[in-house]
Design an enzyme around this catalytic site. Structure first.
Site, short mmCIF file in Angstrom:
data_model
loop_
_atom_site.label_atom_id
_atom_site.label_comp_id
_atom_site.label_asym_id
_atom_site.label_seq_id
_atom_site.Cartn_x
_atom_site.Cartn_y
_atom_site.Cartn_z
CG ASN A 1 -10.87 17.25 -7.38
OD1 ASN A 1 -11.18 16.88 -8.52
ND2 ASN A 1 -12.23 17.82 -7.91
CG ASP B 1 -10.80 16.77 -10.86
OD1 ASP B 1 -11.50 16.07 -11.72
OD2 ASP B 1 -10.95 17.80 -11.27
CG HIS B 2 -4.72 15.60 -9.24
ND1 HIS B 2 -4.34 16.32 -11.06
CD2 HIS B 2 -5.85 16.73 -8.64
CE1 HIS B 2 -4.86 17.63 -10.96
NE2 HIS B 2 -5.61 17.95 -9.46
NE ARG C 1 3.72 4.68 -19.02
CZ ARG C 1 3.78 3.60 -18.55
NH1 ARG C 1 3.96 2.09 -18.78
NH2 ARG C 1 4.93 3.62 -18.33
CG HIS D 1 -13.05 20.77 -13.63
ND1 HIS D 1 -12.22 22.13 -13.23
CD2 HIS D 1 -13.60 20.98 -14.39
CE1 HIS D 1 -11.88 23.11 -14.25
NE2 HIS D 1 -13.18 22.14 -14.82
NE ARG E 1 -8.62 21.59 -17.19
CZ ARG E 1 -7.96 22.65 -16.19
NH1 ARG E 1 -8.73 22.96 -15.18
NH2 ARG E 1 -8.38 23.75 -17.18
NE ARG F 1 -5.47 20.37 -17.77
CZ ARG F 1 -5.05 21.20 -16.90
NH1 ARG F 1 -5.17 21.31 -16.27
NH2 ARG F 1 -4.96 22.42 -17.33
CD GLU G 1 -14.13 21.97 -9.03
OE1 GLU G 1 -13.26 21.24 -9.49
OE2 GLU G 1 -14.29 21.24 -7.76
CB THR H 1 -9.61 26.00 -10.74
OG1 THR H 1 -10.54 25.19 -11.44
CG2 THR H 1 -11.13 27.24 -10.96
CD GLU I 1 -15.39 25.26 -3.93
OE1 GLU I 1 -16.58 24.37 -4.36
OE2 GLU I 1 -13.94 25.08 -4.07
CG HIS J 1 -7.45 26.29 -5.34
ND1 HIS J 1 -6.63 26.44 -5.92
CD2 HIS J 1 -8.22 25.42 -6.68
CE1 HIS J 1 -5.93 25.56 -6.78
NE2 HIS J 1 -6.73 25.26 -7.51
N GLY K 1 -8.41 18.27 -3.49
CA GLY K 1 -8.21 17.05 -4.58
C GLY K 1 -7.12 16.55 -4.08
N1 PXP Z 1 -12.05 23.81 -5.55
C1 PXP Z 1 -12.83 24.09 -7.12
C2 PXP Z 1 -13.86 24.74 -7.45
C3 PXP Z 1 -11.57 23.74 -8.09
O1 PXP Z 1 -11.52 23.61 -9.35
C4 PXP Z 1 -10.10 22.90 -6.92
C5 PXP Z 1 -9.16 22.36 -8.01
O2 PXP Z 1 -10.04 21.33 -8.79
C6 PXP Z 1 -11.11 22.06 -5.81
C7 PXP Z 1 -11.85 22.63 -4.97
C8 PXP Z 1 -9.90 21.65 -5.56
O3 PXP Z 1 -8.03 21.93 -4.96
P1 PXP Z 1 -7.09 21.10 -4.48
O4 PXP Z 1 -7.04 20.21 -5.42
O5 PXP Z 1 -5.94 22.66 -4.19
O6 PXP Z 1 -7.76 20.54 -3.49
#
Ligand code: PXP
Length: 240
Positions: free
Chosen positions: A11, A13-14, A22, A47, A49, A53, A73, A104, A154, A194, A216
């Protein structure tokens, strides 16, 4: 029968969270996806969102044009669904989304929201997407997911990853094993994720019939010190 190699979903996202700090162009989540793939990610996960964000619509469109599987997601929100359908990923996972949450928080209430989710699952499947539901590993959730036609479940591993003692971890792992077996018996594919990190991932990767892990935060956090390629390869080795 030998089980197939477990898939690693990374993942990103970060990576986008850092860029959005920035509102600039770096670090680019699309470039990150390419590095993660080369280092052993089977799925690129993000994801989209409601508040945008981190991942933006344009990121998602570019990610879906790359070679390989993109897994998105999303919440059960008509505007987000429209944006995801436009981008055409390989697969999606419906998740609950609460404004202001840092990530989440728990799985979907598939029992209470059965009718509305069933409609959304049908719509997404009709568009050719593989559909997953993010759930707490409990029998009533597995039954409801099956009845609404989900291809994949999941399981939320946050109770396992938050467990503080060995007996509590063992109990959470057993809960995960039972739900995984039940979903597999019903013909669904099982993913989990997660809160998984380099210290807690291995027992989850060894759960019989587990097909994929989506990870992620811990990978991106480790990448700050060792680089994304090494962070993904290290996780790959732990999962295999
Ligand atoms: N699975 C789902 C459905 C999530 O929402 C997330 C967080 O975006 C993850 C997995 C990954 O979680 P983590 O970032 O804690 O590894």
């Amino acid at each position: 029968m030998k089980e197939q190699r477990i898939k690693l979903g990374v993942n990103i996202d970060h990576i986008a969270t850092l860029r959005q700090a920035r509102r600039d162009i770096d670090p680019d989540p699309v470039a990150a996806a390419q590095v993660a793939r080369q280092a052993g990610a089977d799925l690129i996960v993000c994801h989209l969102r409601r508040d945008r964000r981190h991942i933006q619509d344009e990121d998602l469109q570019k990610l879906c044009r790359l070679k390989g599987e993109t897994h998105v997601e999303l919440s059960d929100d008509p505007k987000v669904i429209a944006a995801v359908l436009k981008a055409r990923p390989t697969s999606v996972c419906l998740v609950p989304e609460r404004p202001g949450e840092v990530s989440t928080e728990g799985g979907l209430d598939v029992v209470r929201n059965f009718k509305s989710l069933q409609k959304t699952v049908a719509r997404l499947k009709k568009s050719g997407l593989e559909v997953s539901l993010f759930l707490a590993p409990e029998a009533p959730n597995v039954r409801a997911a099956h009845n609404m036609g989900a291809d994949v479940v999941e399981f939320d591993t946050s109770d396992y990853t938050a467990a503080k003692t060995k007996p509590a971890q063992k109990a959470e792992l057993e809960r995960l094993e039972l739900a995984t077996y039940m979903a597999w018996e019903m013909g669904m594919t099982v993913h989990s994720g997660h809160g998984l990190d380099y210290h807690n991932v291995t027992p989850v990767a060894r759960v019989p019939h587990m097909s994929a892990l989506n990870i992620g935060y811990s990978i991106v956090a480790r990448a700050v010190f060792v680089g994304l390629k090494s962070a993904v390869s290290e996780m790959r080795r732990l999962v295999d």
